[in-house]
Motif scaffolding. Structure first.
Motif, short mmCIF file in Angstrom:
data_model
loop_
_atom_site.label_atom_id
_atom_site.label_comp_id
_atom_site.label_asym_id
_atom_site.label_seq_id
_atom_site.Cartn_x
_atom_site.Cartn_y
_atom_site.Cartn_z
N MET A 1 0.85 -1.17 0.00
CA MET A 1 0.00 0.00 0.00
C MET A 1 0.90 1.23 0.00
N THR A 2 0.81 2.00 -1.06
CA THR A 2 1.66 3.17 -1.19
C THR A 2 0.98 4.40 -0.62
N GLN A 3 1.78 5.40 -0.46
CA GLN A 3 1.27 6.65 0.07
C GLN A 3 0.29 7.30 -0.91
N ASP A 4 0.54 7.16 -2.19
CA ASP A 4 -0.37 7.71 -3.20
C ASP A 4 -1.73 7.05 -3.14
N PHE A 5 -1.75 5.75 -2.89
CA PHE A 5 -3.02 5.04 -2.79
C PHE A 5 -3.83 5.51 -1.58
N VAL A 6 -3.15 5.76 -0.47
CA VAL A 6 -3.82 6.27 0.73
C VAL A 6 -4.39 7.66 0.46
N TYR A 7 -3.63 8.51 -0.20
CA TYR A 7 -4.10 9.85 -0.55
C TYR A 7 -5.32 9.78 -1.48
N ALA A 8 -5.26 8.90 -2.45
CA ALA A 8 -6.37 8.77 -3.39
C ALA A 8 -7.62 8.26 -2.68
N SER A 9 -7.46 7.30 -1.79
CA SER A 9 -8.60 6.77 -1.04
C SER A 9 -9.22 7.82 -0.13
N THR A 10 -8.37 8.58 0.55
CA THR A 10 -8.86 9.65 1.42
C THR A 10 -9.56 10.74 0.61
N ASN A 11 -8.99 11.09 -0.52
CA ASN A 11 -9.60 12.09 -1.40
C ASN A 11 -10.97 11.61 -1.88
N SER A 12 -11.06 10.35 -2.26
CA SER A 12 -12.33 9.79 -2.72
C SER A 12 -13.38 9.81 -1.61
N ALA A 13 -12.97 9.48 -0.40
CA ALA A 13 -13.91 9.48 0.73
C ALA A 13 -14.40 10.89 1.04
N LEU A 14 -13.50 11.85 1.03
CA LEU A 14 -13.90 13.24 1.30
C LEU A 14 -14.80 13.80 0.20
N MET A 15 -14.52 13.46 -1.04
CA MET A 15 -15.38 13.91 -2.14
C MET A 15 -16.76 13.28 -2.04
N THR A 16 -16.82 12.03 -1.60
CA THR A 16 -18.11 11.38 -1.42
C THR A 16 -18.94 12.10 -0.36
#
Length: 89
Positions: A1-16
């Motif tokens: 699990m990379t740092q970019d994947f964590v950022y993308a997942s967090t961004n997706s959750a906040l946008m939701t």
């Protein structure tokens, strides 16, 4: 699990969260401003009037757009659940 994947997942959750809460918040703010303006013009000092009207309009918005918001949330949950094995490796 990379740092970019964590950022993308967090961004997706906040946008939701933003997408799902936007219609309800916009309606509540608009109705609150209109009722506040009407109360100022007519000098009605009833405190329960804006709360009741906002509650009813928010309820109507949730009834009208609840299916769309629910399907969007279900899609996001499905994406997270399918990516979960990849995230935990």
């Amino acid at each position: 699990m990379t740092q970019d994947f964590v950022y993308a997942s967090t961004n997706s959750a906040l946008m939701t969260v933003l997408i799902l809460s936007a219609p309800v918040l916009l309606v509540a703010v608009t109705v609150g401003l209109v009722i506040g303006l009407l109360q100022a013009v007519t000098q009605i000092q009833d405190q329960t009037l804006p709360q009741t009207v906002k509650l009813l309009t928010v309820l109507v918005v949730i009834i009208l757009f609840g299916g769309m918001m629910g399907s969007y949330l279900a899609q996001q949950a499905l994406t997270i659940m399918t990516d979960f094995p990849r995230m935990t490796r």
